[in-house]
Design a protein around this motif. Structure first.
Motif, mmCIF file in Angstrom:
data_model
loop_
_atom_site.group_PDB
_atom_site.id
_atom_site.type_symbol
_atom_site.label_atom_id
_atom_site.label_comp_id
_atom_site.label_asym_id
_atom_site.label_seq_id
_atom_site.Cartn_x
_atom_site.Cartn_y
_atom_site.Cartn_z
ATOM 1 N N ALA A 138 0.836 -1.205 0.000
ATOM 2 C CA ALA A 138 0.000 0.000 0.000
ATOM 3 C C ALA A 138 0.871 1.255 0.000
ATOM 4 C CB ALA A 138 -0.929 -0.008 1.207
ATOM 5 N N VAL A 139 1.974 1.210 0.748
ATOM 6 C CA VAL A 139 2.896 2.351 0.781
ATOM 7 C C VAL A 139 3.542 2.525 -0.593
ATOM 8 C CG1 VAL A 139 5.011 3.265 1.808
ATOM 9 C CG2 VAL A 139 3.317 2.102 3.247
ATOM 10 N N ARG A 140 3.940 1.420 -1.212
ATOM 11 C CA ARG A 140 4.566 1.491 -2.542
ATOM 12 C C ARG A 140 3.640 2.159 -3.548
ATOM 13 N NH1 ARG A 140 3.479 -1.720 -6.678
ATOM 14 N NH2 ARG A 140 4.899 -1.690 -8.494
ATOM 15 N N GLU A 141 2.391 1.749 -3.597
ATOM 16 C CA GLU A 141 1.449 2.320 -4.558
ATOM 17 C C GLU A 141 1.237 3.811 -4.312
ATOM 18 O OE1 GLU A 141 -2.136 0.083 -4.506
ATOM 19 O OE2 GLU A 141 -1.187 -1.792 -5.171
ATOM 20 N N ALA A 142 1.091 4.186 -3.049
ATOM 21 C CA ALA A 142 0.881 5.597 -2.719
ATOM 22 C C ALA A 142 2.102 6.423 -3.077
ATOM 23 C CB ALA A 142 0.548 5.735 -1.234
ATOM 24 N N HIS A 143 3.296 5.872 -2.867
ATOM 25 C CA HIS A 143 4.511 6.626 -3.153
ATOM 26 C C HIS A 143 4.759 6.746 -4.658
ATOM 27 C CE1 HIS A 143 6.663 6.499 1.012
ATOM 28 N NE2 HIS A 143 5.375 6.800 1.104
ATOM 29 N N LEU A 144 4.466 5.699 -5.409
ATOM 30 C CA LEU A 144 4.627 5.799 -6.854
ATOM 31 C C LEU A 144 3.709 6.877 -7.436
ATOM 32 C CD1 LEU A 144 4.922 2.038 -7.921
ATOM 33 C CD2 LEU A 144 6.716 3.786 -8.066
ATOM 34 N N ALA A 145 2.488 6.945 -6.927
ATOM 35 C CA ALA A 145 1.567 7.991 -7.384
ATOM 36 C C ALA A 145 2.087 9.369 -7.000
ATOM 37 C CB ALA A 145 0.180 7.756 -6.781
#
Length: 304
Positions: A271-278
């Motif tokens: 979830a952190v990865r997806e939020a950070h990529l965005a």
């Protein structure tokens, strides 16, 4: 009768600093200045001849706080400060500038900004040039593997003990360099035997570190020993994931923990990865800043 509003929550929280109360106890007035680590160190120093003042972190100080700061500096005989450059945030908050405003005969002790990556080898702090106060969502730490993905680089997901040790050595060298360059109290020796009790995240030490640092500050000032038990874990709101390679490298007990703990809540790394990529897609300058600032770590991690 007209009712007047009382102090706002920030003023109440730092009531002594803003003159709502006096520090408890007796003895020399000590001011501990720095980032979020400063308040934890202050807690560990308080008492046994030191009256400390809870104050905002240096990056939270604003122009309106300067009269309050100067009032306390005039009473301060012991300034404990992280190295802060002159005119930080456009204000006279540099360590040398503060030291020049303390009471006559007062003493200054510098303490290092503590960062150690040997337990969290892919994590980093990045300040986007467009807004140095900007941080990614959920957690304010960057995973260099995710940042490399955002940059379109080849990514490597598996860590091994050789890489973990190399990152630890590099991080420890940087800490020792900062200690020597600024003439601070030395704390780097604690990290030659890494353990999760020492660091909750890249830059959030545990109680053991603050206790040791407080003892060394007292020794540097010629003050008596004064062990403090705050009755709670300090800087405890964020705990970083624990990777299997890190446990293997340092021979640590426990299980891999592929998630963050934020304010007691589990947040999966995915979830952190997806939020950070965005977030990186909206702030490409953060990606470029990270690539430049942490080039050595990218090389050690094999991210290219």
């Amino acid at each position: 009768m007209i009712e007047t509003a009382g102090p706002d929550p920030r003023t109440r929280h730092f009531g002594v600093f803003y003159g709502l109360d006096e520090p408890t106890g007796d003895g020399d007035v000590a001011l501990v200045v720095g980032n979020c680590q400063a308040e934890s160190l202050r807690i560990m120093l308080d008492g046994a001849g030191l009256r400390t003042v809870r104050m905002p972190a240096v990056h939270e100080l604003v122009t309106g706080d300067l009269p309050h700061l100067d009032r306390w500096l005039a009473r301060t005989t012991l300034l404990i400060s992280q190295p802060i450059r002159d005119d930080y945030h456009g204000l006279p908050l540099g360590t040398a500038q503060l030291a020049g405003r303390i009471a006559t005969g007062g003493r200054t002790v510098r303490v290092p900004v503590i960062r150690f990556a040997g337990l969290y080898p892919t994590h980093a702090i990045v300040r986007p040039p467009s807004d140095p106060g900007l941080a990614p969502p959920i957690v304010g730490y960057h995973d260099l593997r995710v940042l490399a993905e955002a940059a379109g680089l080849t990514t490597r997901t598996e860590l091994d003990p050789t890489t973990v040790r190399a990152i630890a050595d590099h991080s420890l060298t940087q800490l020792r360099t900062r200690e020597a360059a600024h003439g601070t109290v030395v704390i780097s020796d604690l990290f030659t035997a890494p353990a999760f009790t020492l660091m909750r995240t890249l830059n959030h030490p545990g109680n053991l570190v603050f206790s040791a640092l407080a003892a060394r500050v007292r020794a540097a000032l010629g003050l008596p020993e004064h062990p403090v038990d705050p009755g709670r874990p300090l800087l405890d709101s964020v705990h970083a994931p624990r990777e299997a390679a890190v446990l293997e490298t340092w021979g640590l007990d426990g299980d891999e923990r592929p998630y963050w703990v934020v304010d007691g809540k589990i947040i999966e790394t995915g979830a952190v990865r997806e939020a950070h990529l965005a977030w990186y897609s909206r702030h490409p300058d953060a990606v470029q800043a990270g690539l430049l600032r942490h080039a050595d770590a990218f090389r050690i991690l094999g991210l290219a």
